[in-house]
Design a protein around this motif. Structure first.
Motif, mmCIF file in Angstrom:
data_model
loop_
_atom_site.group_PDB
_atom_site.id
_atom_site.type_symbol
_atom_site.label_atom_id
_atom_site.label_comp_id
_atom_site.label_asym_id
_atom_site.label_seq_id
_atom_site.Cartn_x
_atom_site.Cartn_y
_atom_site.Cartn_z
ATOM 1 N N GLN A 1 0.842 -1.195 0.000
ATOM 2 C CA GLN A 1 0.000 0.000 0.000
ATOM 3 C C GLN A 1 0.873 1.239 0.000
ATOM 4 O OE1 GLN A 1 -2.849 0.047 3.150
ATOM 5 N NE2 GLN A 1 -3.776 1.977 2.509
ATOM 6 N N VAL A 2 0.474 2.204 -0.794
ATOM 7 C CA VAL A 2 1.234 3.441 -0.923
ATOM 8 C C VAL A 2 0.504 4.555 -0.183
ATOM 9 C CG1 VAL A 2 2.045 5.193 -2.535
ATOM 10 C CG2 VAL A 2 2.248 2.767 -3.127
ATOM 11 N N GLN A 3 1.267 5.359 0.514
ATOM 12 C CA GLN A 3 0.681 6.477 1.246
ATOM 13 C C GLN A 3 1.496 7.735 1.013
ATOM 14 O OE1 GLN A 3 0.468 5.917 5.523
ATOM 15 N NE2 GLN A 3 -1.330 7.238 5.681
ATOM 16 N N LEU A 4 0.808 8.812 0.686
ATOM 17 C CA LEU A 4 1.431 10.123 0.584
ATOM 18 C C LEU A 4 0.827 10.997 1.667
ATOM 19 C CD1 LEU A 4 1.391 10.825 -3.279
ATOM 20 C CD2 LEU A 4 3.058 9.562 -1.938
ATOM 21 N N VAL A 5 1.650 11.510 2.530
ATOM 22 C CA VAL A 5 1.179 12.332 3.642
ATOM 23 C C VAL A 5 1.693 13.745 3.465
ATOM 24 C CG1 VAL A 5 1.183 12.657 6.136
ATOM 25 C CG2 VAL A 5 1.119 10.337 5.177
ATOM 26 N N GLU A 6 0.763 14.680 3.337
ATOM 27 C CA GLU A 6 1.099 16.083 3.143
ATOM 28 C C GLU A 6 0.982 16.831 4.458
ATOM 29 O OE1 GLU A 6 -1.220 15.856 -1.112
ATOM 30 O OE2 GLU A 6 -2.070 15.668 0.883
ATOM 31 N N SER A 7 1.757 17.869 4.583
ATOM 32 C CA SER A 7 1.676 18.734 5.753
ATOM 33 C C SER A 7 2.106 20.142 5.366
ATOM 34 C CB SER A 7 2.576 18.202 6.876
ATOM 35 O OG SER A 7 3.924 18.153 6.452
ATOM 36 N N GLY A 8 1.761 21.095 6.227
ATOM 37 C CA GLY A 8 2.236 22.454 6.030
ATOM 38 C C GLY A 8 1.213 23.442 5.528
ATOM 39 N N GLY A 9 0.030 22.991 5.199
ATOM 40 C CA GLY A 9 -0.994 23.930 4.753
ATOM 41 C C GLY A 9 -1.516 24.761 5.915
ATOM 42 N N GLY A 10 -2.340 25.745 5.575
ATOM 43 C CA GLY A 10 -2.908 26.575 6.627
ATOM 44 C C GLY A 10 -3.376 27.909 6.099
ATOM 45 N N ALA A 24 6.322 10.186 0.966
ATOM 46 C CA ALA A 24 5.772 9.002 0.302
ATOM 47 C C ALA A 24 6.317 7.751 0.974
ATOM 48 C CB ALA A 24 6.132 9.010 -1.177
ATOM 49 N N SER A 25 5.434 6.803 1.221
ATOM 50 C CA SER A 25 5.868 5.555 1.837
ATOM 51 C C SER A 25 5.079 4.392 1.235
ATOM 52 C CB SER A 25 5.666 5.602 3.351
ATOM 53 O OG SER A 25 4.292 5.760 3.661
ATOM 54 N N GLY A 26 5.595 3.194 1.471
ATOM 55 C CA GLY A 26 4.918 2.019 0.962
ATOM 56 C C GLY A 26 5.624 1.441 -0.245
ATOM 57 N N SER A 27 4.898 0.687 -1.015
ATOM 58 C CA SER A 27 5.464 -0.060 -2.138
ATOM 59 C C SER A 27 5.552 0.801 -3.397
ATOM 60 C CB SER A 27 4.622 -1.307 -2.405
ATOM 61 O OG SER A 27 4.586 -2.136 -1.274
ATOM 62 N N ILE A 28 6.438 1.777 -3.336
ATOM 63 C CA ILE A 28 6.689 2.635 -4.495
ATOM 64 C C ILE A 28 8.036 2.251 -5.075
ATOM 65 C CG2 ILE A 28 7.036 4.975 -5.310
ATOM 66 C CD1 ILE A 28 5.306 5.997 -3.111
ATOM 67 N N PHE A 29 8.054 1.986 -6.382
ATOM 68 C CA PHE A 29 9.286 1.561 -7.026
ATOM 69 C C PHE A 29 9.703 2.568 -8.083
ATOM 70 C CE2 PHE A 29 9.232 -2.390 -4.894
ATOM 71 C CZ PHE A 29 7.921 -2.808 -4.834
ATOM 72 N N SER A 30 10.945 2.934 -8.006
ATOM 73 C CA SER A 30 11.565 3.798 -9.022
ATOM 74 C C SER A 30 10.780 5.086 -9.243
ATOM 75 C CB SER A 30 11.696 3.041 -10.348
ATOM 76 O OG SER A 30 12.541 1.937 -10.213
ATOM 77 N N ILE A 31 10.794 5.933 -8.232
ATOM 78 C CA ILE A 31 10.145 7.231 -8.367
ATOM 79 C C ILE A 31 10.853 8.052 -9.437
ATOM 80 C CG2 ILE A 31 9.675 9.428 -7.237
ATOM 81 C CD1 ILE A 31 9.236 7.919 -4.646
ATOM 82 N N ASN A 32 10.088 8.625 -10.322
ATOM 83 C CA ASN A 32 10.621 9.510 -11.350
ATOM 84 C C ASN A 32 10.341 10.945 -10.939
ATOM 85 O OD1 ASN A 32 11.556 10.813 -13.556
ATOM 86 N ND2 ASN A 32 10.081 9.966 -14.980
ATOM 87 N N ALA A 33 9.142 11.382 -11.148
ATOM 88 C CA ALA A 33 8.822 12.770 -10.828
ATOM 89 C C ALA A 33 7.970 12.863 -9.560
ATOM 90 C CB ALA A 33 8.067 13.418 -11.981
ATOM 91 N N MET A 34 8.169 13.934 -8.847
ATOM 92 C CA MET A 34 7.325 14.285 -7.701
ATOM 93 C C MET A 34 6.855 15.710 -7.918
ATOM 94 S SD MET A 34 9.569 12.667 -4.568
ATOM 95 C CE MET A 34 8.187 12.463 -3.437
ATOM 96 N N GLY A 35 5.658 16.004 -7.484
ATOM 97 C CA GLY A 35 5.171 17.349 -7.751
ATOM 98 C C GLY A 35 3.995 17.747 -6.901
ATOM 99 N N TRP A 36 3.543 18.953 -7.171
ATOM 100 C CA TRP A 36 2.403 19.525 -6.479
ATOM 101 C C TRP A 36 1.399 20.048 -7.498
ATOM 102 C CZ3 TRP A 36 1.852 19.184 -1.274
ATOM 103 C CH2 TRP A 36 3.000 18.860 -0.545
ATOM 104 N N TYR A 37 0.150 19.778 -7.227
ATOM 105 C CA TYR A 37 -0.966 20.308 -8.005
ATOM 106 C C TYR A 37 -1.894 21.029 -7.045
ATOM 107 C CZ TYR A 37 0.358 17.406 -12.001
ATOM 108 O OH TYR A 37 1.027 16.846 -13.065
ATOM 109 N N ARG A 38 -2.783 21.835 -7.593
ATOM 110 C CA ARG A 38 -3.772 22.475 -6.746
ATOM 111 C C ARG A 38 -5.118 22.519 -7.454
ATOM 112 N NH1 ARG A 38 -1.610 28.794 -6.732
ATOM 113 N NH2 ARG A 38 -2.472 29.398 -8.774
ATOM 114 N N GLN A 39 -6.141 22.642 -6.635
ATOM 115 C CA GLN A 39 -7.492 22.642 -7.179
ATOM 116 C C GLN A 39 -8.397 23.520 -6.328
ATOM 117 O OE1 GLN A 39 -9.300 18.741 -7.484
ATOM 118 N NE2 GLN A 39 -10.545 19.380 -9.223
ATOM 119 N N VAL A 40 -9.208 24.306 -7.021
ATOM 120 C CA VAL A 40 -10.255 25.078 -6.358
ATOM 121 C C VAL A 40 -11.594 24.530 -6.818
ATOM 122 C CG1 VAL A 40 -8.822 27.136 -6.126
ATOM 123 C CG2 VAL A 40 -10.262 26.861 -8.152
#
Length: 115
Positions: A1-10, A24-40
């Motif tokens: 199981q893969v888990q992404l835990v975000e913090s720091g908003g406010g 990011a934790s769990g069964s993630i193999f060979s991470i390529n890109a990491m990023g941030w998106y937003r939505q309203v």
């Protein structure tokens, strides 16, 4: 199981700063890109910034010069330093990880910028 835990908003006043973090934790193999998106509400999720494993960065035009993305590969973490925040930056910010094992999303963290 893969888990992404975000913090720091406010809540922050216009012109202020926030730093988001995603682990990011769990069964993630060979991470390529990491990023941030937003939505309203009522709008599509949009790219804020992304960074490859080699350190190449990509920013949305409206964030250039104000936001900085970084990552710590050994800990599978990605960060977003947001400066000179504007009310229009108010959104839910989502962490994203693209890996050989899949494409993963965090649960989102709310960023609210007051005028």
């Amino acid at each position: 199981q893969v888990q992404l835990v975000e913090s720091g908003g406010g809540l922050v006043q216009a012109g202020g700063s926030l730093r988001l973090a995603c682990a990011a934790s769990g069964s993630i193999f060979s991470i390529n890109a990491m990023g941030w998106y937003r939505q309203v509400p009522g709008k599509q999720r949009e790219l804020v910034a992304a960074i490859t494993s080699g350190g190449t960065t990509n920013y949305a035009d409206s964030m250039k010069g104000r936001f900085t993305i970084s990552r710590e590969n050994t800990k599978n973490m990605v960060f977003l330093q947001m400066n000179s925040l504007k009310p229009e930056d108010t959104a839910v910010y989502y962490c994203n990880v693209v890996a050989l094992s899949g494409n993963y999303w965090g649960q989102g963290t709310q960023v609210t910028v007051s005028s």
